[in-house]
Motif scaffolding. Structure first.
Motif, PDB file in Angstrom:
ATOM      1  N   PRO A   1       4.194   0.483   5.438  1.00 34.44           N
ATOM      2  CA  PRO A   1       2.922   0.482   5.505  1.00 34.44           C
ATOM      3  C   PRO A   1       2.107  -0.879   5.313  1.00 34.44           C
ATOM      4  CG  PRO A   1       3.658   1.210   3.138  1.00 34.44           C
ATOM      5  CD  PRO A   1       4.718   0.883   4.071  1.00 34.44           C
ATOM      6  N   PHE A   2       1.109  -1.222   5.987  1.00 34.66           N
ATOM      7  CA  PHE A   2       0.213  -2.524   5.948  1.00 34.66           C
ATOM      8  C   PHE A   2      -0.813  -1.874   5.872  1.00 34.66           C
ATOM      9  CE2 PHE A   2       4.066  -3.598   8.107  1.00 34.66           C
ATOM     10  CZ  PHE A   2       4.658  -4.770   7.447  1.00 34.66           C
TER      11      PHE A   2
ATOM     12  N   ARG B   1      -3.649   0.649   7.893  1.00 38.58           N
ATOM     13  CA  ARG B   1      -4.624   1.375   7.688  1.00 38.58           C
ATOM     14  C   ARG B   1      -5.621   0.426   6.855  1.00 38.58           C
ATOM     15  NH1 ARG B   1      -2.006   4.253  10.068  1.00 38.58           N
ATOM     16  NH2 ARG B   1      -1.174   6.270   9.677  1.00 38.58           N
TER      17      ARG B   1
ATOM     18  N   ILE C   1      14.545   7.156  11.319  1.00 38.41           N
ATOM     19  CA  ILE C   1      13.629   8.116  11.456  1.00 38.41           C
ATOM     20  C   ILE C   1      13.907   9.626  11.254  1.00 38.41           C
ATOM     21  CG2 ILE C   1      11.650   9.280  12.792  1.00 38.41           C
ATOM     22  CD1 ILE C   1      11.169   6.528  13.753  1.00 38.41           C
ATOM     23  N   SER C   2      15.251   9.865  12.023  1.00 34.42           N
ATOM     24  CA  SER C   2      15.796  11.208  11.894  1.00 34.42           C
ATOM     25  C   SER C   2      16.256  11.474  10.389  1.00 34.42           C
ATOM     26  CB  SER C   2      16.893  11.169  12.760  1.00 34.42           C
ATOM     27  OG  SER C   2      16.549  11.070  14.084  1.00 34.42           O
TER      28      SER C   2
ATOM     29  N   THR D   1       2.633   1.322   9.783  1.00 30.12           N
ATOM     30  CA  THR D   1       1.386   1.946   9.896  1.00 30.12           C
ATOM     31  C   THR D   1       0.383   0.597   9.254  1.00 30.12           C
ATOM     32  OG1 THR D   1       1.400   2.509   7.305  1.00 30.12           O
ATOM     33  CG2 THR D   1       2.110   4.191   9.138  1.00 30.12           C
TER      34      THR D   1
ATOM     35  N   MET E   1       0.867  16.399  19.541  1.00 29.70           N
ATOM     36  CA  MET E   1       1.567  15.352  18.691  1.00 29.70           C
ATOM     37  C   MET E   1       2.656  15.645  17.946  1.00 29.70           C
ATOM     38  SD  MET E   1       0.544  12.203  19.578  1.00 29.70           S
ATOM     39  CE  MET E   1       1.143  11.407  18.221  1.00 29.70           C
TER      40      MET E   1
ATOM     41  N   MET F   1      14.918   1.718  13.848  1.00 32.08           N
ATOM     42  CA  MET F   1      13.579   1.961  14.361  1.00 32.08           C
ATOM     43  C   MET F   1      12.767   2.566  13.252  1.00 32.08           C
ATOM     44  SD  MET F   1      11.948   4.038  17.802  1.00 32.08           S
ATOM     45  CE  MET F   1      10.124   4.183  17.918  1.00 32.08           C
TER      46      MET F   1
ATOM     47  N   ALA G   1      -5.738   4.917   2.748  1.00 29.80           N
ATOM     48  CA  ALA G   1      -4.493   5.555   2.875  1.00 29.80           C
ATOM     49  C   ALA G   1      -4.553   6.964   2.412  1.00 29.80           C
ATOM     50  CB  ALA G   1      -3.485   4.720   2.110  1.00 29.80           C
TER      51      ALA G   1
ATOM     52  N   VAL H   1       8.320   3.371  12.222  1.00 32.00           N
ATOM     53  CA  VAL H   1       6.886   3.283  12.319  1.00 32.00           C
ATOM     54  C   VAL H   1       6.212   2.243  11.356  1.00 32.00           C
ATOM     55  CG1 VAL H   1       4.880   4.692  12.432  1.00 32.00           C
ATOM     56  CG2 VAL H   1       6.936   5.670  13.221  1.00 32.00           C
TER      57      VAL H   1
ATOM     58  N   ASP I   1      -0.832   3.444  14.371  1.00 31.84           N
ATOM     59  CA  ASP I   1       0.619   3.619  13.969  1.00 31.84           C
ATOM     60  C   ASP I   1       1.378   2.771  15.239  1.00 31.84           C
ATOM     61  OD1 ASP I   1       0.489   4.924  11.699  1.00 31.84           O
ATOM     62  OD2 ASP I   1       0.852   7.070  12.831  1.00 31.84           O
TER      63      ASP I   1
ATOM     64  N   SER J   1      12.066  12.495  16.249  1.00 31.36           N
ATOM     65  CA  SER J   1      13.043  12.372  15.069  1.00 31.36           C
ATOM     66  C   SER J   1      14.238  13.123  15.562  1.00 31.36           C
ATOM     67  CB  SER J   1      12.305  13.240  14.076  1.00 31.36           C
ATOM     68  OG  SER J   1      13.264  13.526  12.855  1.00 31.36           O
TER      69      SER J   1
ATOM     70  N   VAL K   1       2.411   4.735   1.357  1.00 32.71           N
ATOM     71  CA  VAL K   1       2.823   4.959   2.579  1.00 32.71           C
ATOM     72  C   VAL K   1       2.008   6.187   3.178  1.00 32.71           C
ATOM     73  CG1 VAL K   1       4.637   6.129   4.132  1.00 32.71           C
ATOM     74  CG2 VAL K   1       5.283   4.661   2.426  1.00 32.71           C
ATOM     75  N   PRO K   2       1.120   5.857   4.090  1.00 34.53           N
ATOM     76  CA  PRO K   2       0.084   6.920   4.757  1.00 34.53           C
ATOM     77  C   PRO K   2       0.695   8.224   5.113  1.00 34.53           C
ATOM     78  CG  PRO K   2      -0.006   5.263   6.162  1.00 34.53           C
ATOM     79  CD  PRO K   2       1.226   4.960   4.996  1.00 34.53           C
TER      80      PRO K   2
ATOM     81  N   PRO L   1       0.797  -1.172  -0.053  1.00 34.91           N
ATOM     82  CA  PRO L   1       0.067  -0.027   0.128  1.00 34.91           C
ATOM     83  C   PRO L   1       0.926   1.392   0.051  1.00 34.91           C
ATOM     84  CG  PRO L   1       0.225  -0.926   2.178  1.00 34.91           C
ATOM     85  CD  PRO L   1       1.087  -1.758   1.370  1.00 34.91           C
TER      86      PRO L   1
ATOM     87  N   VAL M   1       4.457   8.430  18.562  1.00 34.94           N
ATOM     88  CA  VAL M   1       3.982   7.571  17.709  1.00 34.94           C
ATOM     89  C   VAL M   1       2.346   7.322  18.020  1.00 34.94           C
ATOM     90  CG1 VAL M   1       3.931   5.257  16.838  1.00 34.94           C
ATOM     91  CG2 VAL M   1       6.085   6.431  17.267  1.00 34.94           C
TER      92      VAL M   1
ATOM     93  N   GLN N   1      10.795   6.416   6.085  1.00 33.71           N
ATOM     94  CA  GLN N   1       9.540   6.316   5.881  1.00 33.71           C
ATOM     95  C   GLN N   1       8.745   5.150   6.780  1.00 33.71           C
ATOM     96  OE1 GLN N   1       7.596   8.922   4.241  1.00 33.71           O
ATOM     97  NE2 GLN N   1       9.535   9.763   4.711  1.00 33.71           N
ATOM     98  N   PRO N   2       7.556   5.522   7.262  1.00 36.34           N
ATOM     99  CA  PRO N   2       6.873   4.279   7.848  1.00 36.34           C
ATOM    100  C   PRO N   2       6.630   3.163   6.759  1.00 36.34           C
ATOM    101  CG  PRO N   2       5.654   6.436   8.233  1.00 36.34           C
ATOM    102  CD  PRO N   2       6.724   6.597   7.059  1.00 36.34           C
TER     103      PRO N   2
END
Lengths: 349, 547
Positions: free
Chosen positions: B456-457, B541, B448-449, B539, A128, B535, B546, B537, B519, A136, A113-114, A111, B84, B453-454
């Motif tokens: 996705p699932f 959805r 992440i820094s 996701t 948030m 690490m 999405a 994230v 998330d 980050s 990336v949201p 899918p 998160v 990117q996350p």
């Protein structure tokens, strides 16, 4: 701090005391299975890009390793095909039964990336957003170090002198402001030679950094300022290596290569050979430098690391001026070759 | 001084926790710490499957804090990861977690902020099943919370390691060792040195600074569990370390593993297992003689261990076994699965042969980026495993050659049938990447820094996730909010876990049913690795949702 048991957990849990009927099922019939065949099987899985069309019936696909040259690969395949089929193919079939083979795993597209943040629906959006920024930031390292590599007393021909070499940096994993300084002198005499460098140090490879900066010299002769460009990093066999070019404000060009290696005799006793070679592109008589190889310095030090941060050492330092630089030294009444015994301290902060 | 949770247990539908500054000491050393309700480990939270719980957490620290319920399936906004799932708990704030308890098992809780778990913010959770479960009966039970403790703040540890990757390793190969015939021979040493790889690099932070503790007690304090001979004793073992994978054994007693990561497994008997950080194992032992048994949790680099005691009466101490040799990594740990290459020679597989001999004549590159197309190249990616093997059935690092039984993931079979037996509709590779010398850790070469990117699932989809370890260190990888099935053994009763320790240079695959919308954090549970960037994230959805 006397030992106390988890009183609350002393639950004499006399639950249903039936024997575990499942115990018989516990032994995995494949547990003792030969891993060699499975390993090969799994290569074929790994090698298939996720989006590749399904169906790689050839179990030897696993040997299609990019790192192996073609000859090696075909040789490998040939050897496998020659192998006695009995044992080998049996293993393959076994392996196939163990896992859903990759050929059966689908190749549906992932899918997108949201870009939304579901937590925003539950909590204050502004908080948030700050929390995401903090997460980050947390992973972005920013630090510093100061390493006084050599602070040493040198004695040669009964005369005492000193020398130092230190380095430090501040910055992140990729870009750092780096400082380097080194110098030497004889007790009771004016400073013989000193330099201070500041450079942008950029990591461009796992092992190597590019450096661009300035160097200011002090001591004997006119003080000079140089632009510096070079590399510093870790060469194969664990050699710390630097190679730098210097261009002075008078236009003269120099090159320096240095290397050192830490050889652990024991966990704490470390032998460190070091070499430095200076080359000049032209004569600089006012600094006593002649074109060509100016000088070679060799060091051999043995330190004892009471801690990483505190390591006294003893050693030998030899330096030899060469060619016209040696001539300048002789004309100055100085020997072009000098050997010193050194005693010093290495420290970190 | 913080207390040591000697009996504190919290139950019921309403629980209050207070996070506060404390001081913690082991032996003669002590340092600033973070405690919950004045205790390290934090109090045991014992709940029952099917109940609801409201946990009010007050942060009395001067910095932000949080609590994550490790392994509990909770709504994502109750999962406790700042940035998160929620904003975190500010100084002076009370945050109320509120969620249903959906399943039973052994779990734990810890901070997900500022590396506070290294300072003591960790505690056990036990969830009793809704209906009594007689499948693995026992007469007594104890929680054993394994941890590492150092008076050096983890941020300082990180700074030292960024300056010198081997800062805490005082068990390296030496010339003295070579002369005595220890470790690698000269040829091997030169080959490894050429690649700038250290086969003695087992752990980043070691016993030189750590005291290892069980329930907050070191060997000398000798935490003791009591039994009556003949009783079946259940031990709920939780590795709450920040940087230490442990080898766990009770010399003289066989252990029957009955659960892993809170999920029941078909009972399997073993003599030793490695417990990755954040994993939990329930084992049952049955000591028949009235003697003291040593419960040993040994750091996998063998730079230290902790002994607790299982005894018929207080005041006894199990004997600490002799120190075992620090392991030395092999080509397999470098991602060179030589077993496949040796095949075919008369159908024999000769694992005893030094692996690198069969390398002669091959150009085996250690950083061929074409082998891992998902990896973003950069200074943070020092090596790419050329031939990563599935290592789920391998004995873990350092236990390859011990003479008794050692548990592997392939020995685990779920007691209950797996809930979702669909074939995965797709698969993804997740590359665990690092540069040990620069002490950089990442997933697919990104943090992440740095803009990673996350992952996705879609809600409800079944996906195979291949974790590929391109480093020479095991990484306990934890996915929040889900259990996944390790791809080992026949489908149907594969072990369900929330954390899997991916062995060096190897591969571990799991099948995931992404059934929890939201998330979720997904990371290496080595605290400094996570902090440095290993690490992402994850996701989940609803399909077509999405944004």
């Amino acid at each position: 701090m006397k030992p106390v048991s988890f009183a609350a957990l002393l639950t004499a849990a006399g639950l249903v005391a039936s024997a575990p009927a499942l115990a018989q099922d516990a032994s995995d019939p494949h547990a003792g299975h030969d891993m060699g065949a499975m390993g090969a099987m799994d290569h074929s899985m790994h090698q298939m890009p996720a989006a590749a069309p399904a169906g790689a019936p050839d179990p030897h696909a696993g040997h299609d390793m990019g790192a192996m040259d073609q000859a090696a690969q075909s040789d490998e395949t040939a050897r496998m095909d020659h192998s006695t089929q009995t044992d080998h193919s049996a293993h393959m079939d076994h392996a196939a039964a163990l896992a859903i083979p990759d050929s059966e795993v689908g190749n549906a597209p992932p899918p997108p990336v949201p870009t939304d943040h579901p937590a925003d629906a539950f909590w204050d959006k502004a908080r948030m957003m700050r929390a995401r920024a903090a997460l980050s930031r947390e992973g972005a390292f920013f630090g510093n170090a100061l390493i006084l590599d050599r602070m040493e007393h040198r004695s040669r021909n009964g005369k005492g002198g000193y020398a130092w070499e230190a380095t430090g940096w501040i910055g992140n994993d990729y870009d750092r402001l780096a400082f380097d300084t080194q110098g030497e002198g004889t007790y009771g005499e004016p400073l013989e030679r000193a330099e201070v460098r500041a450079a942008w140090r950029h990591a461009f490879d796992p092992w190597w950094n590019f450096e661009l900066g300035v160097r200011q010299d002090f001591g004997h002769g006119p003080d000079r300022t140089y632009a510096v460009a070079g590399f510093r990093g870790l060469a194969p066999y664990w050699f710390e290596v630097g190679a730098h070019a210097f261009v002075s404000n008078k236009g003269d060009v120099h090159l320096r290569i240095d290397a050192e290696h830490d050889m652990r005799l024991t966990q704490r006793l470390i032998f460190q050979p070091a070499i430095e070679i200076d080359v000049a592109a032209q004569d600089v008589p006012e600094l006593g430098i002649g074109a060509g190889i100016e000088k070679i310095e060799l060091g051999a030090r043995v330190r004892y690391e009471f801690a990483r941060e505190f390591a006294p050492y003893v050693g030998v330092h030899w330096e030899r001026k060469l060619g016209r630089t040696a001539g300048f030294a002789r004309a100055d009444g100085e020997s072009p070759s000098q050997v010193s015994a050194v005693v010093g301290l290495r420290m970190w902060f | 001084m913080a207390g040591r949770n000697t009996g504190g247990m919290l139950s019921g539908e309403s629980i209050a926790l207070s996070i506060g500054a404390a001081r913690f000491g082991v032996g003669r050393r002590s340092a600033a710490a973070v405690a919950v309700n004045g205790s390290i480990p934090a109090p045991l939270i014992r709940l029952r499957e099917g109940q609801n719980v409201r946990i009010a957490v007050t942060n009395t620290l001067a910095e932000q804090s949080s609590i994550h319920w490790h392994g509990l399936l909770v709504p994502f906004h109750m999962d406790g990861v700042p940035g998160v799932s929620f904003p975190g708990i500010d100084p002076g704030e009370t945050f109320v977690y509120d969620f249903p308890i959906l399943h039973s098992g052994t779990f734990w809780y810890h901070s997900h902020s500022g590396m506070q778990e290294a300072l003591g913010l960790y505690g056990p959770i036990v969830i009793d099943p809704a209906e009594p479960d007689g499948a693995a009966p026992f007469e007594r039970e104890y929680v054993l919370m394994l941890a590492d403790w150092s008076p050096t703040d983890p941020h300082t540890q990180l700074r030292k390691l960024k300056t010198m990757g081997g800062y805490y390793n005082w068990q390296r190969q030496t010339v003295g060792g070579l002369l005595k015939g220890k470790d690698q021979n000269l040829k091997e040493r030169l080959e490894w040195a050429k690649m700038r790889m250290d086969p003695a690099d087992i752990s980043d932070v070691t016993g030189i600074t750590y005291s290892y503790v069980i329930n907050g007690h070191d060997s000398e304090a000798n935490w003791t569990a009591l039994f009556a001979p003949g009783e079946r004793v259940k031990l709920r073992i939780i590795n709450a370390s920040s940087m230490t994978n442990f080898n766990f054994r009770i010399p003289g007693l066989a252990m029957t593993v009955v659960a892993a990561d809170g999920c029941d497994v078909q009972p399997v008997e073993t003599d030793e297992f490695q417990i990755g950080i954040a994993e939990t194992y329930d084992v049952i032992v049955q000591p028949n003689e009235a003697a003291a048994f040593a419960i040993i949790a040994e750091a996998i680099d063998r730079s230290g261990l902790v002994r607790a005691t299982l005894a018929p009466q207080i005041g006894m101490a199990g004997a600490i076994p002799p120190k075992r040799r620090r392991p030395i990594l092999t080509m397999r740990d470098m991602g060179m699965d030589m077993s496949g290459m040796d095949m075919g020679q008369g159908g024999e597989i000769d694992l005893s042969k030094p692996a690198n001999e069969s390398m002669d004549g091959h150009s085996m590159k250690m950083r061929d980026l074409s082998l891992a197309p998902g990896v973003k190249p950069g200074p943070g990616v020092a090596t790419i495993s050329p031939m990563p093997a599935d290592r789920l059935a391998d004995r873990p690092t350092g236990l390859e050659d011990v003479e008794h039984r050692v548990l592997t993931y392939a020995d685990l079979r779920s007691r209950k049938p797996n809930p979702d037996r669909r074939t995965p509709s797709r698969q993804i590779d997740v590359n665990l990447t690092a540069n040990m010398e620069r002490y950089m850790w990442s997933i697919d070469g990104q943090t992440i820094s740095s803009g990673g990117q996350p992952i996705p699932f879609r809600e409800g989809e079944r996906v195979r996730v291949n974790l590929i370890n391109h480093t020479m260190m095991p990484h306990p990888i934890h996915l929040h909010g889900h259990f996944f099935e390790l791809v080992t053994g026949e489908p149907g009763n594969r072990p369900r876990k929330h954390t899997v320790n991916v062995l060096p240079g190897g591969k571990a695959s799991f099948d995931l049913t992404a059934d929890a919308v939201g998330d979720w954090a997904f990371h290496c549970h080595m605290l400094l690795h996570m902090h440095a960037g290993m690490m992402r994230v994850v996701t989940v959805r609803a399909a077509g949702d999405a944004a």
